[in-house]
Write a protein that holds these residues in place. Structure first.
Motif, PDB file in Angstrom:
ATOM      1  N   GLN A 262      -4.121  -5.447  -3.879  1.00  0.00           N
ATOM      2  CA  GLN A 262      -2.910  -4.970  -4.551  1.00  0.00           C
ATOM      3  C   GLN A 262      -2.335  -3.856  -3.688  1.00  0.00           C
ATOM      4  O   GLN A 262      -2.995  -2.850  -3.460  1.00  0.00           O
ATOM      5  CB  GLN A 262      -3.257  -4.425  -5.944  1.00  0.00           C
ATOM      6  CG  GLN A 262      -2.105  -3.728  -6.640  1.00  0.00           C
ATOM      7  CD  GLN A 262      -0.993  -4.674  -7.013  1.00  0.00           C
ATOM      8  OE1 GLN A 262      -1.241  -5.750  -7.537  1.00  0.00           O
ATOM      9  NE2 GLN A 262       0.236  -4.294  -6.723  1.00  0.00           N
ATOM     10  N   VAL A 263      -1.107  -4.039  -3.189  1.00  0.00           N
ATOM     11  CA  VAL A 263      -0.471  -3.049  -2.317  1.00  0.00           C
ATOM     12  C   VAL A 263       0.468  -2.176  -3.141  1.00  0.00           C
ATOM     13  O   VAL A 263       1.286  -2.679  -3.918  1.00  0.00           O
ATOM     14  CB  VAL A 263       0.318  -3.736  -1.182  1.00  0.00           C
ATOM     15  CG1 VAL A 263       1.011  -2.708  -0.307  1.00  0.00           C
ATOM     16  CG2 VAL A 263      -0.605  -4.612  -0.358  1.00  0.00           C
ATOM     17  N   ASN A 264       0.332  -0.863  -2.986  1.00  0.00           N
ATOM     18  CA  ASN A 264       1.189   0.102  -3.676  1.00  0.00           C
ATOM     19  C   ASN A 264       1.887   0.955  -2.623  1.00  0.00           C
ATOM     20  O   ASN A 264       1.233   1.669  -1.870  1.00  0.00           O
ATOM     21  CB  ASN A 264       0.355   1.010  -4.589  1.00  0.00           C
ATOM     22  CG  ASN A 264      -0.493   0.217  -5.556  1.00  0.00           C
ATOM     23  OD1 ASN A 264      -0.015  -0.667  -6.238  1.00  0.00           O
ATOM     24  ND2 ASN A 264      -1.774   0.528  -5.590  1.00  0.00           N
ATOM     25  N   VAL A 265       3.225   0.880  -2.570  1.00  0.00           N
ATOM     26  CA  VAL A 265       3.991   1.711  -1.645  1.00  0.00           C
ATOM     27  C   VAL A 265       4.175   3.068  -2.318  1.00  0.00           C
ATOM     28  O   VAL A 265       4.841   3.166  -3.344  1.00  0.00           O
ATOM     29  CB  VAL A 265       5.351   1.079  -1.303  1.00  0.00           C
ATOM     30  CG1 VAL A 265       6.141   1.974  -0.364  1.00  0.00           C
ATOM     31  CG2 VAL A 265       5.169  -0.300  -0.695  1.00  0.00           C
ATOM     32  N   VAL A 266       3.565   4.107  -1.754  1.00  0.00           N
ATOM     33  CA  VAL A 266       3.646   5.439  -2.354  1.00  0.00           C
ATOM     34  C   VAL A 266       4.715   6.297  -1.701  1.00  0.00           C
ATOM     35  O   VAL A 266       5.109   7.325  -2.249  1.00  0.00           O
ATOM     36  CB  VAL A 266       2.275   6.172  -2.322  1.00  0.00           C
ATOM     37  CG1 VAL A 266       1.271   5.463  -3.201  1.00  0.00           C
ATOM     38  CG2 VAL A 266       1.747   6.310  -0.914  1.00  0.00           C
ATOM     39  N   ASN A 267       5.197   5.885  -0.528  1.00  0.00           N
ATOM     40  CA  ASN A 267       6.232   6.644   0.159  1.00  0.00           C
ATOM     41  C   ASN A 267       7.020   5.689   1.046  1.00  0.00           C
ATOM     42  O   ASN A 267       6.439   4.897   1.764  1.00  0.00           O
ATOM     43  CB  ASN A 267       5.603   7.756   1.003  1.00  0.00           C
ATOM     44  CG  ASN A 267       6.622   8.752   1.496  1.00  0.00           C
ATOM     45  OD1 ASN A 267       7.728   8.813   0.990  1.00  0.00           O
ATOM     46  ND2 ASN A 267       6.248   9.517   2.504  1.00  0.00           N
ATOM     47  N   GLY A 268       8.346   5.765   0.990  1.00  0.00           N
ATOM     48  CA  GLY A 268       9.190   4.909   1.807  1.00  0.00           C
ATOM     49  C   GLY A 268       9.676   3.694   1.028  1.00  0.00           C
ATOM     50  O   GLY A 268       9.256   3.448  -0.093  1.00  0.00           O
ATOM     51  N   PRO A 269      10.577   2.924   1.635  1.00  0.00           N
ATOM     52  CA  PRO A 269      11.143   1.754   0.950  1.00  0.00           C
ATOM     53  C   PRO A 269      10.127   0.610   0.829  1.00  0.00           C
ATOM     54  O   PRO A 269       9.337   0.367   1.735  1.00  0.00           O
ATOM     55  CB  PRO A 269      12.318   1.349   1.841  1.00  0.00           C
ATOM     56  CG  PRO A 269      12.015   1.927   3.174  1.00  0.00           C
ATOM     57  CD  PRO A 269      11.175   3.141   2.956  1.00  0.00           C
ATOM     58  N   GLN A 270      10.172  -0.068  -0.295  1.00  0.00           N
ATOM     59  CA  GLN A 270       9.263  -1.193  -0.514  1.00  0.00           C
ATOM     60  C   GLN A 270       9.610  -2.386   0.361  1.00  0.00           C
ATOM     61  O   GLN A 270       8.799  -3.288   0.523  1.00  0.00           O
ATOM     62  CB  GLN A 270       9.270  -1.602  -1.983  1.00  0.00           C
ATOM     63  CG  GLN A 270       8.638  -0.558  -2.865  1.00  0.00           C
ATOM     64  CD  GLN A 270       8.419  -1.054  -4.281  1.00  0.00           C
ATOM     65  OE1 GLN A 270       8.723  -2.184  -4.616  1.00  0.00           O
ATOM     66  NE2 GLN A 270       7.869  -0.192  -5.116  1.00  0.00           N
ATOM     67  N   SER A 271      10.792  -2.386   0.946  1.00  0.00           N
ATOM     68  CA  SER A 271      11.206  -3.496   1.801  1.00  0.00           C
ATOM     69  C   SER A 271      10.706  -3.340   3.238  1.00  0.00           C
ATOM     70  O   SER A 271      10.977  -4.194   4.078  1.00  0.00           O
ATOM     71  CB  SER A 271      12.731  -3.603   1.795  1.00  0.00           C
ATOM     72  OG  SER A 271      13.302  -2.389   2.270  1.00  0.00           O
ATOM     73  N   SER A 272       9.958  -2.271   3.530  1.00  0.00           N
ATOM     74  CA  SER A 272       9.442  -2.041   4.884  1.00  0.00           C
ATOM     75  C   SER A 272       8.456  -3.134   5.280  1.00  0.00           C
ATOM     76  O   SER A 272       7.773  -3.716   4.435  1.00  0.00           O
ATOM     77  CB  SER A 272       8.723  -0.695   4.958  1.00  0.00           C
ATOM     78  OG  SER A 272       9.595   0.354   4.682  1.00  0.00           O
ATOM     79  N   LEU A 273       8.382  -3.390   6.582  1.00  0.00           N
ATOM     80  CA  LEU A 273       7.374  -4.306   7.103  1.00  0.00           C
ATOM     81  C   LEU A 273       6.013  -3.622   7.032  1.00  0.00           C
ATOM     82  O   LEU A 273       5.896  -2.428   7.349  1.00  0.00           O
ATOM     83  CB  LEU A 273       7.683  -4.673   8.551  1.00  0.00           C
ATOM     84  CG  LEU A 273       8.970  -5.446   8.793  1.00  0.00           C
ATOM     85  CD1 LEU A 273       9.206  -5.600  10.292  1.00  0.00           C
ATOM     86  CD2 LEU A 273       8.901  -6.802   8.120  1.00  0.00           C
ATOM     87  N   LEU A 274       4.974  -4.359   6.638  1.00  0.00           N
ATOM     88  CA  LEU A 274       3.641  -3.769   6.542  1.00  0.00           C
ATOM     89  C   LEU A 274       3.153  -3.233   7.881  1.00  0.00           C
ATOM     90  O   LEU A 274       2.426  -2.246   7.932  1.00  0.00           O
ATOM     91  CB  LEU A 274       2.648  -4.797   6.001  1.00  0.00           C
ATOM     92  CG  LEU A 274       2.786  -5.137   4.518  1.00  0.00           C
ATOM     93  CD1 LEU A 274       1.804  -6.240   4.145  1.00  0.00           C
ATOM     94  CD2 LEU A 274       2.562  -3.908   3.661  1.00  0.00           C
ATOM     95  N   SER A 275       3.575  -3.863   8.964  1.00  0.00           N
ATOM     96  CA  SER A 275       3.139  -3.412  10.291  1.00  0.00           C
ATOM     97  C   SER A 275       3.702  -2.036  10.644  1.00  0.00           C
ATOM     98  O   SER A 275       3.193  -1.372  11.533  1.00  0.00           O
ATOM     99  CB  SER A 275       3.541  -4.433  11.357  1.00  0.00           C
ATOM    100  OG  SER A 275       4.950  -4.584  11.374  1.00  0.00           O
ATOM    101  N   GLU A 276       4.746  -1.596   9.955  1.00  0.00           N
ATOM    102  CA  GLU A 276       5.343  -0.284  10.190  1.00  0.00           C
ATOM    103  C   GLU A 276       4.757   0.789   9.277  1.00  0.00           C
ATOM    104  O   GLU A 276       5.076   1.961   9.420  1.00  0.00           O
ATOM    105  CB  GLU A 276       6.853  -0.351   9.979  1.00  0.00           C
ATOM    106  CG  GLU A 276       7.551  -1.271  10.955  1.00  0.00           C
ATOM    107  CD  GLU A 276       9.018  -1.440  10.633  1.00  0.00           C
ATOM    108  OE1 GLU A 276       9.453  -1.051   9.532  1.00  0.00           O
ATOM    109  OE2 GLU A 276       9.738  -1.975  11.491  1.00  0.00           O
ATOM    110  N   CYS A 277       3.923   0.382   8.333  1.00  0.00           N
ATOM    111  CA  CYS A 277       3.385   1.297   7.335  1.00  0.00           C
ATOM    112  C   CYS A 277       1.945   1.676   7.665  1.00  0.00           C
ATOM    113  O   CYS A 277       1.244   0.940   8.353  1.00  0.00           O
ATOM    114  CB  CYS A 277       3.433   0.660   5.949  1.00  0.00           C
ATOM    115  SG  CYS A 277       5.107   0.176   5.445  1.00  0.00           S
TER     116      CYS A 277
END
Length: 102
Positions: free
Chosen positions: A50-65
């Protein structure tokens, strides 16, 4: 004889504790290079992620996070035996993504 029994019991408890911690620590080694790499490794180990984006846009590529935190990895059951990823179920991966994606 009493001192020997107490010493033996103490050594047994310490040994069991060390083995329990070793099983938990090695249950799911994951590198934290990028979110996509960590998620891939967890999935290969058999976890549901389960992936939770805690900072930044949810549309970001996972490779950039980047991974902020991973929780829910396998531990031990009530008998002290290591859980498999399938028994442990879902892990939660908190990620931070860049705010300005170009």
């Amino acid at each position: 004889m009493k001192k020997f029994a107490i010493g033996a019991a103490t050594a047994g408890v310490l040994a069991a504790g060390c083995l329990g911690l070793a099983g938990t620590a090695s249950a799911a080694p994951v590198s934290h290079n990028s979110a996509s790499e960590a998620i891939r490794q967890l999935q290969e180990l058999g976890y549901t992620v389960q992936v939770n984006v805690v900072n930044g846009p949810q549309s970001s590529l996972l490779s950039e996070c980047a991974v902020d935190r991973i929780s829910g990895r396998a531990g031990t059951d009530s008998a002290g035996q290591p859980l498999t990823p399938a028994q442990a179920g879902t892990v939660h991966v908190n990620i931070n993504c860049p705010s300005d994606v170009s």
